[in-house]
Scaffold this motif. Structure first.
Motif, PDB file in Angstrom:
ATOM      1  N   PRO A   1       9.608   8.080 -14.213  1.00 55.75           N
ATOM      2  CA  PRO A   1       9.516   6.611 -14.223  1.00 55.75           C
ATOM      3  C   PRO A   1       9.060   6.050 -12.860  1.00 55.75           C
ATOM      4  O   PRO A   1       8.296   5.089 -12.817  1.00 55.75           O
ATOM      5  N   ARG A   2       9.546   6.639 -11.758  1.00 58.55           N
ATOM      6  CA  ARG A   2       9.145   6.166 -10.426  1.00 58.55           C
ATOM      7  C   ARG A   2       7.646   6.390 -10.192  1.00 58.55           C
ATOM      8  O   ARG A   2       6.955   5.528  -9.662  1.00 58.55           O
ATOM      9  N   GLU A   3       7.156   7.551 -10.607  1.00 63.33           N
ATOM     10  CA  GLU A   3       5.727   7.843 -10.433  1.00 63.33           C
ATOM     11  C   GLU A   3       4.879   6.903 -11.277  1.00 63.33           C
ATOM     12  O   GLU A   3       3.817   6.441 -10.838  1.00 63.33           O
ATOM     13  N   THR A   4       5.343   6.604 -12.487  1.00 64.05           N
ATOM     14  CA  THR A   4       4.603   5.674 -13.357  1.00 64.05           C
ATOM     15  C   THR A   4       4.575   4.282 -12.734  1.00 64.05           C
ATOM     16  O   THR A   4       3.541   3.616 -12.714  1.00 64.05           O
ATOM     17  N   GLU A   5       5.730   3.843 -12.217  1.00 66.99           N
ATOM     18  CA  GLU A   5       5.811   2.532 -11.567  1.00 66.99           C
ATOM     19  C   GLU A   5       4.859   2.461 -10.377  1.00 66.99           C
ATOM     20  O   GLU A   5       4.127   1.484 -10.190  1.00 66.99           O
ATOM     21  N   LEU A   6       4.858   3.521  -9.601  1.00 64.04           N
ATOM     22  CA  LEU A   6       4.014   3.561  -8.409  1.00 64.04           C
ATOM     23  C   LEU A   6       2.526   3.569  -8.798  1.00 64.04           C
ATOM     24  O   LEU A   6       1.712   2.864  -8.195  1.00 64.04           O
ATOM     25  N   LEU A   7       2.196   4.336  -9.843  1.00 63.11           N
ATOM     26  CA  LEU A   7       0.791   4.424 -10.255  1.00 63.11           C
ATOM     27  C   LEU A   7       0.299   3.087 -10.809  1.00 63.11           C
ATOM     28  O   LEU A   7      -0.876   2.736 -10.646  1.00 63.11           O
ATOM     29  N   ARG A   8       1.187   2.339 -11.451  1.00 63.83           N
ATOM     30  CA  ARG A   8       0.793   0.998 -11.933  1.00 63.83           C
ATOM     31  C   ARG A   8       0.437   0.101 -10.750  1.00 63.83           C
ATOM     32  O   ARG A   8      -0.464  -0.737 -10.841  1.00 63.83           O
ATOM     33  N   MET A   9       1.164   0.240  -9.653  1.00 66.40           N
ATOM     34  CA  MET A   9       0.844  -0.548  -8.459  1.00 66.40           C
ATOM     35  C   MET A   9      -0.481  -0.090  -7.861  1.00 66.40           C
ATOM     36  O   MET A   9      -1.281  -0.906  -7.391  1.00 66.40           O
ATOM     37  N   VAL A  10      -0.722   1.209  -7.887  1.00 64.46           N
ATOM     38  CA  VAL A  10      -2.021   1.720  -7.426  1.00 64.46           C
ATOM     39  C   VAL A  10      -3.135   1.122  -8.280  1.00 64.46           C
ATOM     40  O   VAL A  10      -4.189   0.722  -7.772  1.00 64.46           O
ATOM     41  N   ALA A  11      -2.901   1.046  -9.591  1.00 68.81           N
ATOM     42  CA  ALA A  11      -3.911   0.504 -10.507  1.00 68.81           C
ATOM     43  C   ALA A  11      -4.225  -0.956 -10.205  1.00 68.81           C
ATOM     44  O   ALA A  11      -5.335  -1.423 -10.463  1.00 68.81           O
ATOM     45  N   LYS A  12      -3.243  -1.671  -9.659  1.00 71.44           N
ATOM     46  CA  LYS A  12      -3.468  -3.078  -9.314  1.00 71.44           C
ATOM     47  C   LYS A  12      -4.167  -3.230  -7.969  1.00 71.44           C
ATOM     48  O   LYS A  12      -4.494  -4.336  -7.556  1.00 71.44           O
ATOM     49  N   GLY A  13      -4.369  -2.101  -7.280  1.00 71.40           N
ATOM     50  CA  GLY A  13      -5.100  -2.163  -6.028  1.00 71.40           C
ATOM     51  C   GLY A  13      -4.239  -2.281  -4.792  1.00 71.40           C
ATOM     52  O   GLY A  13      -4.748  -2.492  -3.693  1.00 71.40           O
TER      53      GLY A  13
END
Length: 220
Positions: free
Chosen positions: A162-174
């Protein structure tokens, strides 16, 4: 006459890079660089540009709304999407709304400036990975296949925590790694450690590839 460009991008690092791409090209002119969708709508109507360079993940409204507004009220304005989103949903929605170009955010400043010129010359610049997805989609439609390639995988257990998914979503937002660290109250080094694990799990080597692969697998 120089091509007039309006930039709508909420992430300062990317806004600076896109602005420099325009300012360093004598054949381009920067109308404005704004960080919200509402400011973008206002600038479109106040000083309609030749090219709207827009991110999709804006803080107030969807970038697609700006594309639709430009297509409806300023048909002479070409729209170039520059985003981290590489999934079918965002690509198709942008093209259907009126975008003529679609680049991922790892595009160089030179590539962005060249794409703006290509748009005004009647072209449709698209990142290679996106072009491949568009072609795959047409092939699926032509063959009558059902759903995206990653649909089957979507139902499987996620390889990411879940932490990695949360972090990757932030990466996706730039977001930058420093910004992500502040938002999650962890150090930038810890962010990098998480990102390296994500790269290994998804078998990728860059942020855009990670977002692209995760989108295909239905993880974002």
């Amino acid at each position: 006459m120089a091509t007039r460009v309006l930039i709508v991008e909420d992430e300062p690092e990317f806004m600076r890079r896109f602005s420099n791409a325009v300012l360093n090209d004598a054949a381009l002119s920067l109308v404005a660089a704004v960080s919200t969708g509402q400011a973008g709508l206002a600038m479109l109507d106040l000083q309609a540009p030749d090219v709207l360079l827009v991110d999709l993940g804006l803080p107030d409204i969807a970038g697609v709304q700006l594309i639709e507004h430009a297509a409806r009220h300023h048909p002479g304005c070409d729209v170039l999407v520059v985003t981290m989103f590489a999934d079918d949903e965002h690509v198709v929605a942008s093209i259907e709304a009126g975008a003529s170009g679609y680049l991922l955010k790892d595009a160089s400043a030179e590539r962005i400036a060249a794409s703006i010129h290509e748009l005004r010359a009647g072209g449709a610049p698209i990142s290679p990975g996106i072009a491949r997805r568009v072609l795959d989609r047409f092939r699926r439609i032509a063959s009558g296949a059902q759903g995206p390639a990653g649909a089957a995988a979507a139902g499987d257990a996620s390889p990411l925590t879940p932490r990695e998914t949360e972090l990757l979503r932030m990466v996706a937002k730039g977001f930058t790694f420093d910004t992500i660290g502040r938002l999650l109250d962890i150090s930038p080094h810890t962010v990098v450690a998480h990102v390296k694990k994500i790269y290994r799990k998804l078998a990728v080597h860059s942020r855009s590839e990670a977002v692209f692969e995760a989108s295909q697998l239905g993880l974002l």
